[in-house]
Design a protein around this motif. Structure first.
Motif, PDB file in Angstrom:
ATOM      1  N   GLN A  29       0.738  -1.289  -0.232  1.00 36.62           N
ATOM      2  CA  GLN A  29      -0.010   0.112   0.078  1.00 36.62           C
ATOM      3  C   GLN A  29       0.797   1.123  -0.069  1.00 36.62           C
ATOM      4  OE1 GLN A  29      -2.401  -0.974   3.598  1.00 36.62           O
ATOM      5  NE2 GLN A  29      -4.231  -0.207   2.225  1.00 36.62           N
ATOM      6  N   LEU A  30       1.949   1.209   0.618  1.00 41.06           N
ATOM      7  CA  LEU A  30       2.930   2.433   0.875  1.00 41.06           C
ATOM      8  C   LEU A  30       3.734   2.750  -0.386  1.00 41.06           C
ATOM      9  CD1 LEU A  30       3.795   2.337   4.607  1.00 41.06           C
ATOM     10  CD2 LEU A  30       2.029   3.671   3.529  1.00 41.06           C
ATOM     11  N   LEU A  33       2.881   5.178  -3.221  1.00 43.50           N
ATOM     12  CA  LEU A  33       2.946   6.567  -2.620  1.00 43.50           C
ATOM     13  C   LEU A  33       4.174   7.191  -2.334  1.00 43.50           C
ATOM     14  CD1 LEU A  33      -0.036   6.052   0.002  1.00 43.50           C
ATOM     15  CD2 LEU A  33      -0.334   6.870  -2.208  1.00 43.50           C
ATOM     16  N   GLN A  71       6.501  13.001   3.604  1.00 41.87           N
ATOM     17  CA  GLN A  71       5.571  12.398   2.657  1.00 41.87           C
ATOM     18  C   GLN A  71       5.233  11.257   2.986  1.00 41.87           C
ATOM     19  OE1 GLN A  71       7.320  12.519  -1.293  1.00 41.87           O
ATOM     20  NE2 GLN A  71       5.656  11.412  -2.202  1.00 41.87           N
ATOM     21  N   GLY A  74       2.870  11.108   5.831  1.00 40.89           N
ATOM     22  CA  GLY A  74       1.204  11.487   5.536  1.00 40.89           C
ATOM     23  C   GLY A  74       0.808  10.216   4.816  1.00 40.89           C
ATOM     24  N   ALA A  75       1.535   9.400   4.049  1.00 44.27           N
ATOM     25  CA  ALA A  75       1.106   8.353   3.071  1.00 44.27           C
ATOM     26  C   ALA A  75       0.543   7.194   4.244  1.00 44.27           C
ATOM     27  CB  ALA A  75       2.087   7.968   2.345  1.00 44.27           C
ATOM     28  N   ARG A  77      -0.287   7.622   7.337  1.00 43.06           N
ATOM     29  CA  ARG A  77      -1.355   8.153   8.095  1.00 43.06           C
ATOM     30  C   ARG A  77      -2.799   8.046   7.055  1.00 43.06           C
ATOM     31  NH1 ARG A  77       2.025  13.009   9.984  1.00 43.06           N
ATOM     32  NH2 ARG A  77       2.874  11.938  11.960  1.00 43.06           N
ATOM     33  N   SER A  78      -2.768   8.222   5.799  1.00 45.95           N
ATOM     34  CA  SER A  78      -3.807   8.259   4.912  1.00 45.95           C
ATOM     35  C   SER A  78      -4.285   6.696   4.684  1.00 45.95           C
ATOM     36  CB  SER A  78      -3.318   8.716   3.490  1.00 45.95           C
ATOM     37  OG  SER A  78      -2.524   7.747   2.907  1.00 45.95           O
ATOM     38  N   VAL A  79      -3.665   5.700   5.109  1.00 50.49           N
ATOM     39  CA  VAL A  79      -4.020   4.290   5.087  1.00 50.49           C
ATOM     40  C   VAL A  79      -4.225   4.073   6.547  1.00 50.49           C
ATOM     41  CG1 VAL A  79      -2.922   3.639   2.891  1.00 50.49           C
ATOM     42  CG2 VAL A  79      -1.688   3.353   4.990  1.00 50.49           C
ATOM     43  N   GLY A  80      -4.394   4.927   7.459  1.00 52.88           N
ATOM     44  CA  GLY A  80      -4.979   4.347   8.820  1.00 52.88           C
ATOM     45  C   GLY A  80      -3.965   4.207   9.711  1.00 52.88           C
ATOM     46  N   GLU A  82      -1.195   5.139  12.824  1.00 47.43           N
ATOM     47  CA  GLU A  82      -1.039   6.459  13.652  1.00 47.43           C
ATOM     48  C   GLU A  82       0.521   6.221  13.825  1.00 47.43           C
ATOM     49  OE1 GLU A  82      -3.534   6.635  17.212  1.00 47.43           O
ATOM     50  OE2 GLU A  82      -5.369   5.898  16.042  1.00 47.43           O
TER      51      GLU A  82
END
Length: 137
Positions: A29-30, A33, A71, A74-75, A77-80, A82
């Protein structure tokens, strides 16, 4: 069915197989990004205590990932996730499958070498003809 991220962050993450599968899914997933070119040189190794731990395959890619830390956070955090920190380790091992190496091209001797080889063969043929053979005794 529990998602890989849920498994990674829940108590089931204590199971090493589920933890590894969760990390692999999160890595997939990362990577898209990340900045272009960087994704094939880094790999998510762990997520622990709000920290993403990445492996880089050389000091150059370590430095480039360090520059992309904001970056990357942020990526994540965008997939949930913390997370608040990125740790990067450098490894000397390749992180992904390596492209197959091309077979070495056969070396073709130049014209001078070919002529010398022919001359040597001719000399051998002249010296070992039927009339020149001597009986061993």
């Amino acid at each position: 069915m529990q998602s890989a991220l849920d498994a990674l962050l829940s108590g089931t993450a204590r199971d090493p197989v589920r933890h590894a599968l969760g990390l692999e899914a999160l890595d997939r997933q990362l990577r898209p990004l990340l900045p272009p070119g960087l994704a094939m040189h880094v790999k998510l190794a762990n997520v622990v205590d709000g920290r993403l731990v990445f492996l880089a395959d050389s000091p150059v890619w370590h430095a480039r990932l360090r520059l992309a830390t904001d970056q990357l956070l942020g990526a994540a955090r965008s997939v949930g996730l913390e997370v608040h920190e990125v740790a990067i380790r450098t490894t000397s091992q390749p992180l992904g499958p390596q492209p197959p190496q091309a077979a070495p091209r056969p070396r073709v001797p130049g014209p001078a070498a070919q002529e010398a080889f022919r001359a040597a063969l001719d000399t051998l043929a002249d010296d070992t003809g039927p009339a020149d053979r001597k009986p061993h005794g």
